[in-house]
Design a protein around this motif. Sequence first.
Motif, short mmCIF file in Angstrom:
data_model
loop_
_atom_site.label_atom_id
_atom_site.label_comp_id
_atom_site.label_asym_id
_atom_site.label_seq_id
_atom_site.Cartn_x
_atom_site.Cartn_y
_atom_site.Cartn_z
N LEU A 1 0.82 -0.99 0.01
CA LEU A 1 0.10 0.02 0.15
C LEU A 1 0.86 1.30 0.15
O LEU A 1 1.01 1.89 0.82
N VAL A 2 1.75 1.38 -1.20
CA VAL A 2 2.59 2.33 -1.19
C VAL A 2 2.00 3.88 -1.06
O VAL A 2 3.12 4.93 -0.80
N ASN A 3 0.73 4.08 -1.29
CA ASN A 3 0.27 5.47 -1.13
C ASN A 3 -0.42 5.48 0.19
O ASN A 3 -1.01 6.88 0.44
N LEU A 4 -0.44 4.44 0.91
CA LEU A 4 -0.94 4.98 2.46
C LEU A 4 -0.20 5.97 3.29
O LEU A 4 1.13 6.22 3.32
N ARG A 5 -0.89 6.79 3.67
CA ARG A 5 -0.68 8.09 4.46
C ARG A 5 -1.18 8.12 5.90
O ARG A 5 -0.63 8.81 6.74
N HIS A 6 -2.40 7.26 6.12
CA HIS A 6 -2.93 7.57 7.34
C HIS A 6 -3.40 6.15 7.90
O HIS A 6 -4.18 5.45 7.01
N LEU A 7 -2.86 5.47 9.01
CA LEU A 7 -2.96 3.99 9.52
C LEU A 7 -3.57 4.40 10.93
O LEU A 7 -2.47 4.64 11.82
N ASP A 8 -4.70 4.08 11.27
CA ASP A 8 -5.22 4.39 12.87
C ASP A 8 -5.72 3.07 13.23
O ASP A 8 -6.48 2.57 12.83
N ILE A 9 -4.99 2.38 14.25
CA ILE A 9 -5.41 1.14 14.78
C ILE A 9 -5.34 1.24 16.21
O ILE A 9 -5.20 0.42 17.03
N SER A 10 -5.77 2.39 16.67
CA SER A 10 -5.87 2.70 18.14
C SER A 10 -7.03 2.03 18.60
O SER A 10 -8.00 2.16 18.09
N GLY A 11 -6.58 1.53 19.94
CA GLY A 11 -7.81 0.89 20.49
C GLY A 11 -7.89 -0.36 20.11
O GLY A 11 -8.96 -1.32 20.51
N THR A 12 -7.21 -1.12 19.18
CA THR A 12 -7.39 -2.49 18.46
C THR A 12 -6.15 -3.30 19.29
O THR A 12 -5.19 -3.66 19.07
N ASP A 13 -6.67 -3.54 20.61
CA ASP A 13 -5.69 -3.94 21.58
C ASP A 13 -5.25 -5.52 21.41
O ASP A 13 -4.42 -6.12 22.00
N ASP A 14 -6.14 -6.30 20.34
CA ASP A 14 -5.92 -7.83 20.38
C ASP A 14 -4.89 -8.01 19.28
O ASP A 14 -4.60 -9.17 18.73
N LEU A 15 -4.49 -6.92 18.25
CA LEU A 15 -3.70 -7.07 17.35
C LEU A 15 -2.41 -7.70 17.97
O LEU A 15 -1.77 -7.35 18.69
N GLU A 16 -1.83 -8.75 17.39
CA GLU A 16 -0.87 -9.56 17.75
C GLU A 16 0.57 -9.12 17.31
O GLU A 16 1.49 -9.34 18.11
#
Length: 428
Positions: free
Chosen positions: A160-175
């Motif tokens: 995803l070479v054009n990705l500028r904004h990634l918000d994973i806040s509060g996603t606490d089970d992400l390994e």
Amino acid sequence: MAASLVGGAFLSSFIGILFNRLSDPAIIKMMRGKKVDQKLLQKLENILNVVEAVLNDAEKKQITDPAVKRWLENLQDAVYDADDLLDELATKAAKQKDPPDDENLMHGSIAKLIHLRYLDLSCTSIVTLPESLSCFYNLQTLKLRYCEKLKKLPSKMQNLVNLRHLDISGTDDLEEMPKKMSELKDLQFLSDYIAGKHEENGIGELGELAHLHGSLCIQELENVKNSGEASNARMDEKIHLNALYLTWSSGEDSEVFDSQSEKDVLDKLRPHEDLKKLWVLGYRGTMFPDWVGQSSYHNMTVLRLSGCRNCWVLPSLGQLPSLERLIIEEFDKVKKIGGSFYNGTHQHQETPFRSLKILIIRRMPCWEEWESYECDDDDDAPFPKLETLVIWDCPKLRGDLPTFLPSLKSLHARRLDVMCQELPSYAH
């Protein structure tokens, strides 16, 4: 449909997807089999054409026209209802088809989304994301806030070479994070990064993300093996960050680690000196590196040190010139707060904690003494602007509390050994 409305432009593109779905051969075949009036489909298509024609104008007006904004919101609900109906029809159609056709149908669906730029799946119950998400090369914004069941991200997110904004806040089970996140060089906002155990998803992957803005939380720092790995993150070069959260996960009491190595790792995570907010949670060393509390952090207004259970002395914090809010909690081995807390040396410097307004100290089970700060006159006394003082759950505290707090408005003391009558009498 979980994506949220982002103005008429997004809704217009979504309507375009509905048009494509209306022409899906599987849906048309099924509806003919059920003897659904073809005129109904034609009527729906005509309505969508009319809606799409006015969206560009509505996009311009919704900023200043509340009525248009409400109309767009109602339109959003109606369009999503139509999408839900087509979902149901597509599901029923898929059940009537052979597996190869069903697989092909899933891949024509992917092709229709390759131009997607914004995707918001926040607060949904998704557990995994399809690997096909990595094919959305035009995607710029991906929001996954509070997806509490989400376990992993697509393994090839580096595509995803054009990705500028990634918000994973509060996603606490992400390994863990996917490999090679360093290839997302245009990324401007990354809410969280989980430091992995391997080089491909370790903390060093942050090194190439030079354009990060806003706040960043780095989790599971116990996986950083040495200061060299920490140095590769190049935190001091991320000059656009204004808030940094450094967190270690709590390990077993019997876990063996090198205290000096822990200190060296934190030392190499030193952020740039314009940082405004810093949290250090669960740090496992016995002492802090010198940069924590240095007066060169002239813009820092908020500092929280929490769960540093092996530390036996607090860092010197009194010379942070702009510090307004300080939280210290769960330092299990600290017995005394002494002179070094104010200025780090025995030499007189600036008035300690000269901008501090809120001081919270809590859950300090071994803290016994708060040593007074010696000064020649009240003008040099620490905490001249302190308005709120909170001391909770410090059962062994018996020493003196600060005696001169001219700006104090609120004092909260709970579960202390100090008796109420022994608390100082303040001017305010």
